[in-house]
Design a protein around this motif. Structure first.
Motif, short mmCIF file in Angstrom:
data_model
loop_
_atom_site.label_atom_id
_atom_site.label_comp_id
_atom_site.label_asym_id
_atom_site.label_seq_id
_atom_site.Cartn_x
_atom_site.Cartn_y
_atom_site.Cartn_z
N PHE A 18 -32.64 29.91 7.40
CA PHE A 18 -31.13 29.23 7.73
C PHE A 18 -30.08 30.33 7.92
O PHE A 18 -29.31 29.89 8.84
CB PHE A 18 -30.91 28.41 6.44
N ILE A 19 -29.88 31.16 7.29
CA ILE A 19 -28.94 32.11 7.55
C ILE A 19 -29.07 32.85 8.87
O ILE A 19 -28.10 32.94 9.85
CB ILE A 19 -28.94 33.40 6.74
N GLU A 20 -30.60 33.11 9.38
CA GLU A 20 -30.88 33.66 10.80
C GLU A 20 -30.63 32.59 11.70
O GLU A 20 -30.02 33.04 12.89
CB GLU A 20 -32.43 34.22 10.73
N ALA A 21 -30.72 31.30 11.41
CA ALA A 21 -30.53 30.32 12.26
C ALA A 21 -28.83 30.05 12.53
O ALA A 21 -28.57 30.00 13.92
CB ALA A 21 -30.90 28.95 11.90
N SER A 22 -28.43 30.30 11.81
CA SER A 22 -26.80 30.33 11.68
C SER A 22 -26.30 31.49 12.67
O SER A 22 -25.49 31.24 13.64
CB SER A 22 -26.08 30.31 10.34
N PRO B 54 -19.60 29.02 -4.08
CA PRO B 54 -20.22 30.11 -3.62
C PRO B 54 -19.92 31.17 -4.64
O PRO B 54 -18.66 31.52 -5.06
CB PRO B 54 -19.76 30.52 -2.21
N LYS B 55 -20.77 32.06 -4.69
CA LYS B 55 -20.73 33.21 -5.77
C LYS B 55 -20.25 34.57 -5.03
O LYS B 55 -21.12 35.32 -4.86
CB LYS B 55 -21.88 33.45 -6.51
N HIS C 99 -22.32 33.11 4.93
CA HIS C 99 -23.96 32.88 4.54
C HIS C 99 -23.99 32.24 3.14
O HIS C 99 -24.93 31.32 3.01
CB HIS C 99 -24.60 34.18 4.55
N LYS C 100 -23.47 32.89 2.10
CA LYS C 100 -23.61 32.24 0.66
C LYS C 100 -22.84 30.88 0.87
O LYS C 100 -23.50 29.94 -0.32
CB LYS C 100 -22.53 33.22 -0.28
N ALA C 101 -21.99 30.69 1.40
CA ALA C 101 -21.33 29.21 1.62
C ALA C 101 -22.27 28.28 1.90
O ALA C 101 -22.42 27.07 1.71
CB ALA C 101 -20.30 29.26 2.32
#
Length: 486
Positions: free
Chosen positions: A18-22, A319-320, A421-423
């Motif tokens: 999902f990070i790569e898609a974003s 998010p951390k 990405h964390k969010a």
């Protein structure tokens, strides 16, 4: 293992997808109804994850629905992925610098919305599969939130008719479930047709469409005194009939936005604006063609669904962020004026007490309780059309440096940061946990439906007629000032 732990495990196992898609969507910004790369990227994941994918929904090439499961309840997760014109920007850079001059950019974070929401849908699917949980999860690929307003067409044409609840999220500077409304908005076009003539030799033979436009604008400006003070009416010339002053212009066009706290109010004001246009045509002996191009209902937060989402927000948490996130975000925080920070804090005061304590905070990590308040924001969103169709809740999650203005180069520049990405992954967890709670507790959905009917009347009020079609042919005319959402 708790449901929270279960959902976290499911999403973290696939988070890189999902990070790569974003990031891919960020790298390929596309404007409304033309989000081909974005839609294909998200659909490919859905297909690999065993979703049944309905494409070309409502004859919109970039609208799609991914479904998993069967029967009731049906939970919808909304994804967006369109960019904004003129907001192209180099990633991570803390000064305005385009990659391609004048090109679009993700100045509202929709690259993260689409992929974060998709992570939730996939996690819920995995949870249902592993736990033999009945029901249906649907991912709605919704194009054109910024201009064109795809959800309005999907709502008008019944694609939410079997849905029991809809949930979504949006990048923000704070962590809350939205308890306030947004403004309803109508988009109208007025095309005046007259008769050309030589302005010096035979002006009496001409009938000026440009005069009609100017008289209409004067009439609407007088009308402002006699509409509710919360309403807003904006206009722009689309066509002034050409550059020659020695010709009586036989054509000219205006574009109007009519906003109000409630869609019924906006529709009432629009009818009065139409009468002004007809009066201008009568005065100038021209003809006027009126088009309702699109519109958005005000957002109606469903308190029952929103409280369930808030429970999930508190369980998962914000998010951390770490020191490196703070360091990168500080560069953008320092580009934001105190006036912009004050405006952001004012909006945050809807959900938090003593917001001045956030003034020097670069990334806000505190989670706010849900507060249903009788107010509305300055913008509009077609999530409002979904909220008039089904009980709906929307999460705002800290993804940007505090005070970052919406629709700005700063948003685009932060679109590929580690904290974005964390969010998006955290948003996926919260949405997935919310959907799981709804699937396992039909009583919540029953209460949400009762509230929805009581507040909205249980019937969607579409801003446009059945004859109106989305503008899917060309967006070459679109400029930054013509977009209108958060």
């Amino acid at each position: 293992m708790t449901d929270k732990e279960y959902i976290e495990r499911l999403i973290e196992k696939k988070e890189n997808i999902f990070i790569e898609a974003s990031d891919k969507i960020w790298d390929n910004p596309e404007l409304y109804f033309h989000e081909t790369i974005a839609a294909e990227t998200l659909k490919e994941i859905l297909k690999k994850e065993e979703f049944e994918v309905l494409e070309n929904v409502d004859d919109i090439p970039t609208a799609f629905i991914g479904s998993y499961g069967s029967g009731k309840p049906v939970i919808a997760i909304l994804g967006e992925f369109d960019a904004l014109p003129g907001l192209n920007q180099k990633a991570f850079l803390d000064k305005k610098e385009e990659i391609i001059q004048g090109a679009p950019g993700h100045g509202c974070g929709h690259n993260a919305i689409g992929s974060g929401s998709l992570s939730a849908a996939v996690a819920v699917k995995d949870y249902m599969k592993e736990n033999n949980l009945s029901g249906t999860i649907k991912y709605f690929g919704c194009p054109a939130e910024e201009a064109g307003w795809g959800k309005m067409f999907l709502a008008r044409d019944g694609f939410f008719s079997d849905v029991d609840a809809a949930i979504t999220w949006h990048p923000a500077g704070i962590n809350r479930v939205q308890g306030s409304s947004s403004l309803a908005n109508l988009c109208m076009m007025f095309h005046f047709k007259g008769k050309t003539a030589h302005a010096a030799g035979a002006p009496h033979l001409g009938r000026s469409a440009l005069d009609a436009c100017e008289l209409m604008n004067v009439g609407v400006n007088y009308l402002r005194e006699h509409i509710i003070p919360e309403a807003r009416v904006h206009y722009a010339y689309l066509d002034t009939g050409g550059p020659a002053p020695n010709i009586v212009q036989d054509q000219a066009s205006l574009k109007y936005f009519v906003r109000a706290p409630k869609i019924k109010q906006a529709l009432e004001i629009a009818e009065r604006v139409k009468k002004v246009a007809q009066g201008a045509a009568l005065m100038t002996e021209t003809e006027v063609e009126i088009e309702f191009k699109a519109g958005m209902c005000d957002y109606v937060p469903n308190e029952v669904i929103s409280k369930t989402m808030t429970e999930a927000l508190f369980e998962i948490g914000a998010p951390k962020f770490d020191e490196e996130d703070e360091k990168v975000a500080r560069k953008f925080f320092e580009t934001v004026s105190q006036n912009k920070i004050s405006a952001a804090l004012k909006r945050a005061s809807e959900s938090y007490d003593n917001v001045e304590r956030f003034r020097e905070m670069v990334l806000i990590t505190e989670v706010a309780p849900f507060r249903k308040i009788d107010s509305y924001g300055f913008g509009s969103t077609d999530v409002g059309d979904v909220s008039y169709s089904v009980p709906t809740a929307q999460l705002h999650l800290a993804s940007l440096a505090n005070g970052t203005p919406g629709h700005s180069w700063q948003v685009t520049a932060q679109g590929k940061t580690k904290y974005m990405h964390k969010a998006l992954i955290t948003a996926g967890k919260i949405l997935a946990l919310t959907a799981t709670k709804l699937l396992k507790n039909p009583k919540i959905l029953k209460e949400a439906k009762i509230e929805y009917v009581n507040v909205t009347g249980g019937k969607y009020i579409c801003p446009v007629g059945k004859d109106v079609k989305p503008e899917t042919v060309s967006y070459t005319h679109l400029r930054a000032h013509e977009t209108d959402s958060y």
